[in-house]
Write a protein that holds these residues in place. Structure first.
Motif, mmCIF file in Angstrom:
data_model
loop_
_atom_site.group_PDB
_atom_site.id
_atom_site.type_symbol
_atom_site.label_atom_id
_atom_site.label_comp_id
_atom_site.label_asym_id
_atom_site.label_seq_id
_atom_site.Cartn_x
_atom_site.Cartn_y
_atom_site.Cartn_z
ATOM 1 N N VAL A 165 47.734 45.066 39.054
ATOM 2 C CA VAL A 165 47.720 43.493 39.674
ATOM 3 C C VAL A 165 49.372 43.810 39.940
ATOM 4 N N VAL A 166 49.669 43.170 41.255
ATOM 5 C CA VAL A 166 50.545 43.146 42.357
ATOM 6 C C VAL A 166 50.998 42.332 42.156
ATOM 7 N N ALA A 167 50.421 41.001 42.612
ATOM 8 C CA ALA A 167 51.510 39.792 43.045
ATOM 9 C C ALA A 167 50.208 38.184 43.499
ATOM 10 N N TRP A 168 50.443 37.425 43.032
ATOM 11 C CA TRP A 168 49.912 36.223 42.745
ATOM 12 C C TRP A 168 50.521 35.093 43.393
ATOM 13 N N GLU A 169 49.831 33.995 43.806
ATOM 14 C CA GLU A 169 50.770 32.578 44.740
ATOM 15 C C GLU A 169 51.048 31.583 43.339
ATOM 16 N N GLY A 170 51.390 31.147 43.727
ATOM 17 C CA GLY A 170 52.178 30.154 42.527
ATOM 18 C C GLY A 170 50.357 28.822 42.266
ATOM 19 N N SER A 171 50.074 28.575 43.076
ATOM 20 C CA SER A 171 48.922 28.365 43.229
ATOM 21 C C SER A 171 47.722 28.823 42.055
ATOM 22 N N VAL A 172 47.935 29.813 41.835
ATOM 23 C CA VAL A 172 46.721 30.625 41.162
ATOM 24 C C VAL A 172 47.069 30.414 39.738
ATOM 25 N N ASP A 173 45.713 29.960 38.878
ATOM 26 C CA ASP A 173 46.047 30.198 37.557
ATOM 27 C C ASP A 173 45.724 31.680 36.909
ATOM 28 N N PHE A 174 46.483 32.270 35.829
ATOM 29 C CA PHE A 174 45.793 33.123 35.039
ATOM 30 C C PHE A 174 45.979 33.333 33.449
ATOM 31 N N ASP A 175 45.132 34.276 33.234
ATOM 32 C CA ASP A 175 45.920 34.257 32.105
ATOM 33 C C ASP A 175 45.161 36.186 31.640
ATOM 34 N N ALA A 176 45.297 36.854 30.017
ATOM 35 C CA ALA A 176 45.693 37.799 30.562
ATOM 36 C C ALA A 176 44.745 38.410 29.275
ATOM 37 N N ARG A 177 44.038 38.869 28.348
ATOM 38 C CA ARG A 177 42.878 39.323 27.810
ATOM 39 C C ARG A 177 42.428 40.887 27.370
ATOM 40 N N ARG A 178 42.315 41.272 26.364
ATOM 41 C CA ARG A 178 41.930 42.263 26.484
ATOM 42 C C ARG A 178 39.815 42.337 26.703
ATOM 43 N N VAL A 179 39.663 43.216 26.903
ATOM 44 C CA VAL A 179 38.257 44.061 27.056
ATOM 45 C C VAL A 179 37.135 44.204 26.373
ATOM 46 N N GLY A 180 36.871 43.367 25.769
ATOM 47 C CA GLY A 180 35.781 43.730 24.487
ATOM 48 C C GLY A 180 36.135 43.718 22.983
ATOM 49 N N ASP A 181 35.691 43.778 22.215
ATOM 50 C CA ASP A 181 36.525 44.221 20.541
ATOM 51 C C ASP A 181 36.821 45.826 21.571
ATOM 52 N N LEU A 182 37.601 46.086 20.031
ATOM 53 C CA LEU A 182 38.540 47.241 19.969
ATOM 54 C C LEU A 182 37.448 48.399 20.405
#
Length: 232
Positions: A165-182
């Motif tokens: 990821v580099v950047a995103w506009e203020g109108s864009v919503d975002f969330d972060a998470r892990r991919v699946g389980d450990l």
């Protein structure tokens, strides 16, 4: 102020032509060269102590360099510390979010601050504290590799690996998470991802610096290799 990006996309280089009393802000270490008429001043975050502390948490420098043409027009050249492209973006009384290390330069009307990514991203282990670039003027972003644009309609989502990821506009919503389980995270080689929901644009880099460093490190000889003896 006139600008030109040369040597794209692998070794992008920003050339800024300044009229008298014009200024451009740049990340420390970005300067390659300048004419004698250009002065350099290093200043702390323009929003004071709180912003400086937040910037440090976000991984960005506490300082920016200000390059100003004083007695006559001048030229300043800037470049990222890693091979890749530079993208120009014009803000019109808005906000652009950029991840750690993606900010290269901006026109002085742009306010540079650091934003906490929110409880969800902290819980996901992302600890994302992007820079918030706010106001009106031009911003220059740097990337490792090429830069791709994803344009999202209202409600449309897109998922990008965290280190791309580099950047995103203020109108864009975002969330972060892990991919699946450990288990799936370890086996897939993927870790954290960010999901963006439109409307607006998102930019990502075609290479990941951490993955590149790991690849180089794995190819280097170990101490055991160096200690090995050759028998004839």
């Amino acid at each position: 102020m006139e600008t030109e990006i040369t040597h794209r996309p692998s070794y992008a280089h920003l050339v800024v032509s300044l009229e008298v009393e014009e200024t451009i802000l740049a990340e420390p270490g970005a300067m390659v060269s300048h004419t004698p008429s250009v002065s350099i001043e290093t200043s702390s975050s323009r929003d004071g102590l709180l912003s400086s502390a937040k910037s440090m948490l976000g991984g960005e420098s506490l300082f920016t360099n200000e390059f100003t043409a004083e007695r006559e027009p001048g030229t300043i050249t800037l470049a990222p510390p890693k091979p890749g492209d530079i993208r120009e973006y014009t803000l019109d009384d808005g906000t652009l979010y950029a991840v750690d290390g993606a900010f290269l330069a901006a026109e002085p009307p742009i306010d540079i601050d650091s934003e906490f990514g929110g409880l969800k991203s902290m819980l996901a282990g992302a600890s994302i504290t992007p820079l918030a670039l706010t106001g009106s003027g031009r911003v220059f972003l740097e990337a490792f590799g090429g830069i791709e644009t994803v344009s999202l309609d209202h409600g449309e989502s897109y998922i990008i690996d965290n280190e791309n990821v580099v950047a995103w506009e203020g109108s864009v919503d975002f969330d972060a998470r892990r991919v699946g389980d450990l288990k799936s995270t370890l086996l897939s080689g993927e870790g954290l991802v960010m999901e963006f929901t439109g409307p607006g644009n998102v930019w990502y880099q075609t290479r990941g610096l951490d993955s590149f460093v790991d690849t180089i490190a794995s190819a280097l000889p170990t101490s055991d290799d160096n200690d090995a003896t050759i028998e004839f």
